[in-house]
Design a protein around this motif. Structure first.
Motif, short mmCIF file in Angstrom:
data_model
loop_
_atom_site.label_atom_id
_atom_site.label_comp_id
_atom_site.label_asym_id
_atom_site.label_seq_id
_atom_site.Cartn_x
_atom_site.Cartn_y
_atom_site.Cartn_z
N ALA A 29 84.09 52.37 13.79
CA ALA A 29 83.43 51.11 14.02
C ALA A 29 82.88 50.91 15.44
O ALA A 29 81.67 50.40 15.53
N ASP A 30 83.81 51.14 16.35
CA ASP A 30 83.59 50.94 17.61
C ASP A 30 82.47 52.00 18.05
O ASP A 30 81.55 51.62 18.92
N TYR A 31 82.63 53.16 17.69
CA TYR A 31 81.58 54.14 17.93
C TYR A 31 80.29 53.75 17.55
O TYR A 31 79.32 53.76 18.16
N ALA A 32 80.07 53.14 16.11
CA ALA A 32 78.95 52.75 15.57
C ALA A 32 78.38 51.39 16.42
O ALA A 32 77.26 51.40 16.68
N ALA A 33 79.09 50.77 17.05
CA ALA A 33 78.68 49.53 17.78
C ALA A 33 78.04 50.01 19.06
O ALA A 33 77.13 49.59 19.72
N ILE A 34 78.71 51.02 19.75
CA ILE A 34 78.46 51.64 20.98
C ILE A 34 77.16 52.47 20.80
O ILE A 34 76.02 52.27 21.59
N TYR A 35 77.00 53.04 19.64
CA TYR A 35 75.68 53.63 19.26
C TYR A 35 74.49 52.64 19.16
O TYR A 35 73.52 52.92 19.51
N ALA A 36 74.82 51.60 18.59
CA ALA A 36 73.81 50.50 18.27
C ALA A 36 73.33 50.04 19.87
O ALA A 36 72.08 49.82 20.12
N GLU A 37 74.29 49.70 20.60
CA GLU A 37 74.01 49.28 22.14
C GLU A 37 73.32 50.20 22.75
O GLU A 37 72.14 49.96 23.35
N THR A 38 73.42 51.47 22.28
CA THR A 38 73.05 52.79 23.63
C THR A 38 71.12 53.16 22.91
O THR A 38 70.53 53.22 23.76
N TYR A 39 71.43 52.80 21.51
CA TYR A 39 69.87 53.38 20.95
C TYR A 39 68.98 52.26 20.21
O TYR A 39 68.03 52.56 19.81
N GLY A 40 69.75 51.14 20.11
CA GLY A 40 69.00 50.01 19.46
C GLY A 40 68.90 50.30 18.11
O GLY A 40 67.81 49.51 17.64
N ALA A 41 69.45 51.01 17.40
CA ALA A 41 69.66 51.20 15.90
C ALA A 41 70.80 51.19 15.35
O ALA A 41 71.93 51.68 15.81
N GLN A 42 71.09 50.29 14.33
CA GLN A 42 72.39 50.11 13.74
C GLN A 42 72.55 51.23 12.70
O GLN A 42 71.67 51.53 11.90
N GLU A 43 73.63 51.97 12.73
CA GLU A 43 74.19 52.92 11.89
C GLU A 43 75.61 52.67 11.47
O GLU A 43 76.22 52.19 12.16
N LYS A 44 75.77 52.97 10.15
CA LYS A 44 77.01 52.62 9.90
C LYS A 44 77.93 53.93 10.01
O LYS A 44 77.49 54.96 10.13
N PRO A 45 79.19 53.59 10.33
CA PRO A 45 80.10 54.92 10.67
C PRO A 45 80.20 55.99 9.63
O PRO A 45 79.94 57.09 10.01
N GLU A 46 79.92 55.47 8.53
CA GLU A 46 79.80 56.68 7.37
C GLU A 46 78.46 57.43 7.43
O GLU A 46 78.44 58.70 6.86
N THR A 47 77.47 57.11 8.20
CA THR A 47 76.46 57.61 8.47
C THR A 47 76.45 58.65 9.43
O THR A 47 75.95 59.76 9.75
N LEU A 48 77.30 58.14 10.58
CA LEU A 48 77.43 58.86 11.82
C LEU A 48 78.51 60.31 11.55
O LEU A 48 78.46 61.20 12.14
N VAL A 49 79.51 59.99 10.76
CA VAL A 49 80.40 60.80 10.59
C VAL A 49 80.08 62.16 10.19
O VAL A 49 80.46 63.13 10.77
N PRO A 50 79.02 62.49 9.52
CA PRO A 50 78.77 63.77 9.05
C PRO A 50 78.16 64.28 10.10
O PRO A 50 78.31 65.74 10.49
#
Length: 79
Positions: A29-50
């Protein structure tokens, strides 16, 4: 007719269900939050895991060697 590329392999996603420990769920969840801050796009953790798993496996030289050997044995019928 002959084309430069062959028929594409099956690309239908395969759904897997996994359970993770609470600490890992929190880290994802933290990774997804940092991803959103970095790229300005919300992604769920289950989308990032693969993508994470694919990157991990593609960077593991030992796995790639062992997988190649596994498939070589399987093609010879030595499974």
């Amino acid at each position: 007719m002959s084309l430069r590329i062959g028929q594409l392999p099956d690309r239908t996603p395969v759904k897997l269900s996994v359970s993770v420990e609470p600490d890992l769920a929190c880290a994802l969840a933290d990774y997804a939050a940092i991803y959103a801050e970095t790229y300005g796009a919300q992604e769920k953790p289950e989308t990032l895991v693969p993508v994470m798993l694919e990157m991990f496996l593609s960077s593991d030289a030992g796995f790639k060697r062992a997988r190649k050997a596994l498939h070589a044995r399987a093609s010879k019928g030595d499974t």
